[in-house]
Scaffold this active site. Structure first.
Site, PDB file in Angstrom:
ATOM      1  N   GLU A 161      23.769  72.251 -12.481  1.00  0.00           N
ATOM      2  CA  GLU A 161      23.391  71.118 -13.311  1.00  0.00           C
ATOM      3  C   GLU A 161      21.889  70.888 -13.249  1.00  0.00           C
ATOM      4  O   GLU A 161      21.215  71.281 -12.296  1.00  0.00           O
ATOM      5  CB  GLU A 161      24.105  69.854 -12.844  1.00  0.00           C
ATOM      6  CG  GLU A 161      23.746  69.508 -11.419  1.00  0.00           C
ATOM      7  CD  GLU A 161      24.469  68.274 -10.903  1.00  0.00           C
ATOM      8  OE1 GLU A 161      25.510  67.908 -11.453  1.00  0.00           O
ATOM      9  OE2 GLU A 161      23.952  67.687  -9.950  1.00  0.00           O
TER      10      GLU A 161
ATOM     11  N   CYS B 211      15.038  67.504 -12.873  1.00  0.00           N
ATOM     12  CA  CYS B 211      15.642  67.795 -11.581  1.00  0.00           C
ATOM     13  C   CYS B 211      16.503  69.040 -11.775  1.00  0.00           C
ATOM     14  O   CYS B 211      17.408  69.048 -12.617  1.00  0.00           O
ATOM     15  CB  CYS B 211      16.485  66.593 -11.158  1.00  0.00           C
ATOM     16  SG  CYS B 211      17.418  66.865  -9.650  1.00  0.00           S
TER      17      CYS B 211
ATOM     18  N   CYS C 180      26.079  74.775  -2.472  1.00  0.00           N
ATOM     19  CA  CYS C 180      25.109  74.667  -1.375  1.00  0.00           C
ATOM     20  C   CYS C 180      25.843  74.915  -0.064  1.00  0.00           C
ATOM     21  O   CYS C 180      26.992  74.494   0.091  1.00  0.00           O
ATOM     22  CB  CYS C 180      24.484  73.267  -1.361  1.00  0.00           C
ATOM     23  SG  CYS C 180      23.175  73.070  -0.119  1.00  0.00           S
TER      24      CYS C 180
ATOM     25  N   CYS D 134      26.040  68.840   4.022  1.00  0.00           N
ATOM     26  CA  CYS D 134      25.749  67.439   4.362  1.00  0.00           C
ATOM     27  C   CYS D 134      26.926  66.578   3.876  1.00  0.00           C
ATOM     28  O   CYS D 134      27.301  66.648   2.707  1.00  0.00           O
ATOM     29  CB  CYS D 134      24.440  66.998   3.711  1.00  0.00           C
ATOM     30  SG  CYS D 134      23.050  68.053   4.175  1.00  0.00           S
TER      31      CYS D 134
ATOM     32  N   CYS E   5      26.893  64.384   0.536  1.00  0.00           N
ATOM     33  CA  CYS E   5      26.429  65.010  -0.713  1.00  0.00           C
ATOM     34  C   CYS E   5      27.587  65.705  -1.411  1.00  0.00           C
ATOM     35  O   CYS E   5      28.331  66.476  -0.782  1.00  0.00           O
ATOM     36  CB  CYS E   5      25.328  66.013  -0.386  1.00  0.00           C
ATOM     37  SG  CYS E   5      24.813  67.004  -1.806  1.00  0.00           S
TER      38      CYS E   5
ATOM     39  N   CYS F 121      23.021  64.357  -7.567  1.00  0.00           N
ATOM     40  CA  CYS F 121      23.608  65.076  -6.444  1.00  0.00           C
ATOM     41  C   CYS F 121      24.953  65.758  -6.687  1.00  0.00           C
ATOM     42  O   CYS F 121      25.950  65.467  -6.022  1.00  0.00           O
ATOM     43  CB  CYS F 121      23.744  64.136  -5.253  1.00  0.00           C
ATOM     44  SG  CYS F 121      22.320  63.079  -5.054  1.00  0.00           S
TER      45      CYS F 121
END
Ligand code: SAH
Length: 365
Positions: A107, A120, A127, A131, A134, A358
């Site tokens: 995205e 962004c 990923c 975390c 997230c 995010c």
């Protein structure tokens, strides 16, 4: 020599995306057009259309002979297919989920402000940093993006702005932040190449100012040191989220490998090498990391350095037990930092109602 942590950082390979003009340096483009049977000077001509005029339809490039316009498409395979677009803030925030050649989803978000346009962008599909607060972290890493897949996210935004398709009329992208999906320093070579492609002058690049670019990292210490040596005046943002190892080990799990003190040493070395103020990202999570005493600890860590703190009200992910801080706790946190002379701003939560932050759009698609 592989950096420490290389093995856990490397993405699985899932078939490379097709080679694209934006993967190539000026020199490599000249070689590539020659391989296609065209004279080398066509490379600059094509690059001027692509990056200078933001024209992506070769059939309209009337300064190229008709056969060359056909041949050159071999270097311009479509890399990003729009899967879903939503906007908010009266059309000045536009979020797009893109499908890649192998079906992976990423995205990007375009945010228009009175004085700038920020894009962004994603550096990886998924990923691997895990975390817990997230959305992207929950589904793991799919793969690294290619240089062109990164650059094309910016160009897609730049084209729609130029064509007046974004509320507010024609405009240009002034800022790029690597704060979409992925850990940019875990896809180091492609990210550096993309930054060069964005900042070199036309025809080699898009001609953006490096000062308008921010790379955000969980704190991959060896890569931060390496990044400093590139001597690009790019802003480094550290996703700190806690000043103490005890809490940061939970919020940013890679902290167990590179703890707070090492991350901050690397950040100060970066500031030293580039003269750029380091940005500290701190998502305020209610009753987890938003205590005044933690603000004092954060101030102890940062006071006297070339630094700016960006507080981000937590954008809760579906099913998460965590939520944003109470307004009074946020104010108290800001107050401590101000009193201690640490520059701080609270990030506006653009695009919140479209899950602007995010990893949430691609997760919904
Ligand atoms: N992997 C990089 C860049 C991507 S995320 C990094 O971690 O820095 C960009 C920023 O958004 C990071 O600071 C990240 O910690 C933060 N973030 C992720 N999920 C969030 C959420 N739900 N609410 C607020 N900030 C979040």
């Amino acid at each position: 020599m592989p950096a420490p942590g290389e093995l856990i950082l490397d993405a699985p390979s899932r078939g490379r995306p097709p080679r694209h003009l934006m993967d190539l340096t000026g020199e490599q483009r000249r070689a590539a057009v020659t391989e296609l049977g065209l004279p080398a000077f066509r490379a600059d001509q094509v690059s001027r259309h692509w990056l200078g005029r933001l024209e992506d339809d070769p059939s309209a490039w009337s300064d190229l002979p008709a056969d060359a316009r056909g041949v050159i498409t071999a270097l311009l395979p479509p890399l990003l297919t729009q899967a879903r677009t939503i906007d908010c803030d009266a059309g000045s925030t536009v979020k797009t989920a893109w499908r890649l050649h192998d079906g992976a989803l990423i995205e990007s978000v375009l945010m228009r402000y009175p004085d700038r346009v920020t894009m962004c962008i994603s550096s990886q599909a998924g990923c691997g940093m895990n975390c817990p607060f997230c959305a992207t972290g929950q589904s793991g890493l799919t793969r690294n993006l290619s240089t062109a897949e990164i650059v094309e996210q910016v160009l897609a935004g730049a084209r729609s702005l130029q064509r007046g398709q974004v509320a507010g009329g024609p405009g240009r992208v002034s800022n790029v932040v690597f704060m979409g999906m992925g850990e940019p320093l875990a896809n180091y070579a492609a990210v550096i190449n993309a930054i060069r492609r964005l900042t070199l002058p036309v025809p080699e690049g898009l001609g953006m100012s490096a000062r308008g670019i921010t790379v955000s990292t969980v704190g991959l210490v060896p890569r931060i040191h390496q990044f400093a040596q590139e001597h690009l005046p790019v802003t480094l943002a550290i996703s700190l989220h806690a000043p103490d190892d005890h809490l940061r080990d939970t919020l940013v799990p890679i902290n167990t490998r590179w703890p707070v003190a090492e991350v901050m040493d690397a950040a100060w070395a970066y500031a030293e090498a580039t003269g750029r103020r380091v940005s500290i990202e701190y998502a305020l999570i209610r009753d987890i990391n938003d205590h005044s005493w933690r603000a004092e600890m954060l101030a102890d860590l940062l006071q006297g350095h070339l630094v700016h703190v960006n507080l981000i009200p937590l954008n809760p992910t579906p099913g998460s037990k965590w939520t944003a801080s109470r307004p009074e706790d946020e104010e108290a946190f800001v107050g401590v930092l101000r009193r201690r002379g640490v520059a701080v701003t609270v990030r506006d939560t653009r695009g919140r109602e479209i899950d602007g932050a995010c990893g949430q759009l691609a997760a919904l698609s």
